[in-house]
Structure formats: structure tokens, C-alpha cells
Write an enzyme that holds these catalytic residues in place. Sequence first.
Site, PDB file in Angstrom:
ATOM      1  CG  HIS A 130      37.202  50.645  23.391  1.00  0.00           C
ATOM      2  ND1 HIS A 130      36.708  51.803  22.833  1.00  0.00           N
ATOM      3  CD2 HIS A 130      37.635  49.894  22.357  1.00  0.00           C
ATOM      4  CE1 HIS A 130      36.836  51.736  21.521  1.00  0.00           C
ATOM      5  NE2 HIS A 130      37.393  50.598  21.200  1.00  0.00           N
TER       6      HIS A 130
ATOM      7  CG  ASP B 228      38.350  53.811  19.139  1.00  0.00           C
ATOM      8  OD1 ASP B 228      37.395  53.718  18.346  1.00  0.00           O
ATOM      9  OD2 ASP B 228      39.333  53.046  19.112  1.00  0.00           O
TER      10      ASP B 228
ATOM     11  CG  HIS C  86      40.721  54.400  14.981  1.00  0.00           C
ATOM     12  ND1 HIS C  86      39.585  54.494  14.192  1.00  0.00           N
ATOM     13  CD2 HIS C  86      40.432  53.482  15.928  1.00  0.00           C
ATOM     14  CE1 HIS C  86      38.682  53.657  14.628  1.00  0.00           C
ATOM     15  NE2 HIS C  86      39.158  53.022  15.693  1.00  0.00           N
TER      16      HIS C  86
HETATM   17 ZN   LIG Z   1      37.829  52.169  17.045  1.00  0.00          ZN
END
Ligand SMILES: [Zn+2]
Length: 306
Positions: A261, A238, A234
Amino acid sequence: MQRTLKAPIHCTGAGLHSNAKVSMTLGPAAPGTGVVFRRTDLATDAGIEAHHDNIVDSRLCTTIGNGNGLSVGTIEHLMAAFAGCGVDNAIVELTGAEVPIMDGSARAFVFLIECAGIVEQNAPRRAIQVLKDISVGNENRWASISPAQNFSLHCEIVFDHHAIGAQSFDYDSRLSSFEDELSSARTFCLAADVEEMRAAGLALGGSLDNAVVIGEHGLLNDEGLRFETEFARHKALDLIGDLSLAGAPLLAHVESHCAGHAMNHQLLDALLDDGTAWCWTDTDADGAERMDAAVQVRLAVAAAST
Ligand SMILES: [Zn+2]
């Protein structure tokens, strides 16, 4: 060649952070458009281009905005689906401020894109050739990018919880299948962090239907994991979604260690703000890259020095 959707396609869902119900339409767009988001619930036709210059928030998700209060959040899984399916141009219309979370992965978006169909357009695709090594972060969390002839990544995570631990995932655009290996990896969190996120107004729509949640003694989801390394996968998903905010595919190898992020965006800014770190590369109709001689020499020097 550049690619877009053959026809518009529609879905509804709820936002992970807002819990607001939202309708979304993915539609075709002209060559050179990139991915542009529009808010049909507001009295404006203004669009927000999915570009790193427009990132306005990196807390737990990626939010882009136009600086005038118009924003769209949690775009990263949809952006990863566009990148993974090789869609360059699309208009995304939303009736709310957040892309629906669906099942917490990019699987539903890949399904929508495949149902809509993909068409080639009459314009060559450009890629961003990375020309030198760039790193951001510190010894505990870092991300780096280096020159390569195609896109690949190595993503590592280390969690102080026995249900996650240390895991890594490698992806190579020539050898890996985005759909089979990455698209269905779900977002995850520790149950212990849920209260804090909710107090900050985040994850209000989060549930076991759209996230893997890890309690003190292990997974709270009855159905278990989709992959042994679903967490690292995952994070790689991202990363692909966030890096697609470069506005074109990257010819680069990316490494990430416990990054999120904010660090993904920091890496992209560090790269794209340095005019000597990258250049445009055209791909002609036969798929051959056209790169000028000076760039080829710089790449050869970079390869020789590593
Ligand atoms: Zn995510």
C-alpha cells in the site's frame, strides 16, 4: 457517463485490524461526488473523500482521514469493487472506523453493488490520462506507471516461502473480468507475522474466515486457494483499490514488483504531484475520448520513445 448506485444497500461485519463490529451502507451520490465516507457513530456530518490527498496511514491497509481525528481504515477492497464495477459516485456510511473485512476479498462488495444496481448519470466521466513514465522504489521493490489508452497492470510478488514463491498477474480493463479474475482473491499473511502484527494492534479481527494464512508447512485454510495465483491477484486487487484514490480512472499501464500500500500511494503521489505527468480526458456520450491536440502529440512522442 458517470455511474452511481441505484439504491442504498447495507451489510455488517467486523474490521480486520480493529475486530470492531461495524454496519455499512453503500448509497447513491450526485455526479462529481466521487466516493465519500461518513462515520455515523460520531457526532459529525463531515465526510472524507476517497482521495490520495486524504491518506493518513498505509500500514497493511489504506486509511483515509480528514486531519481532525476522523478516519476510516481498510478501504482498499471496497474501493477496488467500486472501480471494478465502474461506480464513480457513492456515499459510504459506517458505524465504526474500519470497513468490514467480509471474506478478505472484494467479492461481497461486488455482490452488494450488483444487488443495489448501477445507474448512469447525466454527466460525462472524466479519466486521468497519464502522459509520462514515473517510477518509485528501488531494485527490490518498485512500482511504475506509463501512458496507455486504457488501464492495465502487471503485478509481481516474490515471497521467500514455498507456498507463495514468485507469481504474477496481468489485468487489462478491456479484456479481463474484474469480477471473475480479481474480486474473490483474498488477503493473505504468514502465520509467523501474526504475533508481530497483533503486538502492533493490527489484524486483531484476522482469522481463517477472512485471510489466507500460510504456516511453515503450507496453507492453514482447509479449503485451499481460490486461484493458483491468488496471492498475486490479491496484490493486483489492492493496487486497483489504491490507485482509485486518484479520484478518476487512469489511462495507464502500471507495473508493480513486491509493492504494498505505501508504495502504491507513493506512486500515485509522484504521478499526481507532477502537473506535466497527466491531464484530464473527457469521454463524450458516444464513449469517444476528447483530448486536445497538444496532449495527443505528447502521447505520440511518449509511445515513439518506448
Ligand atoms: Zn488487500
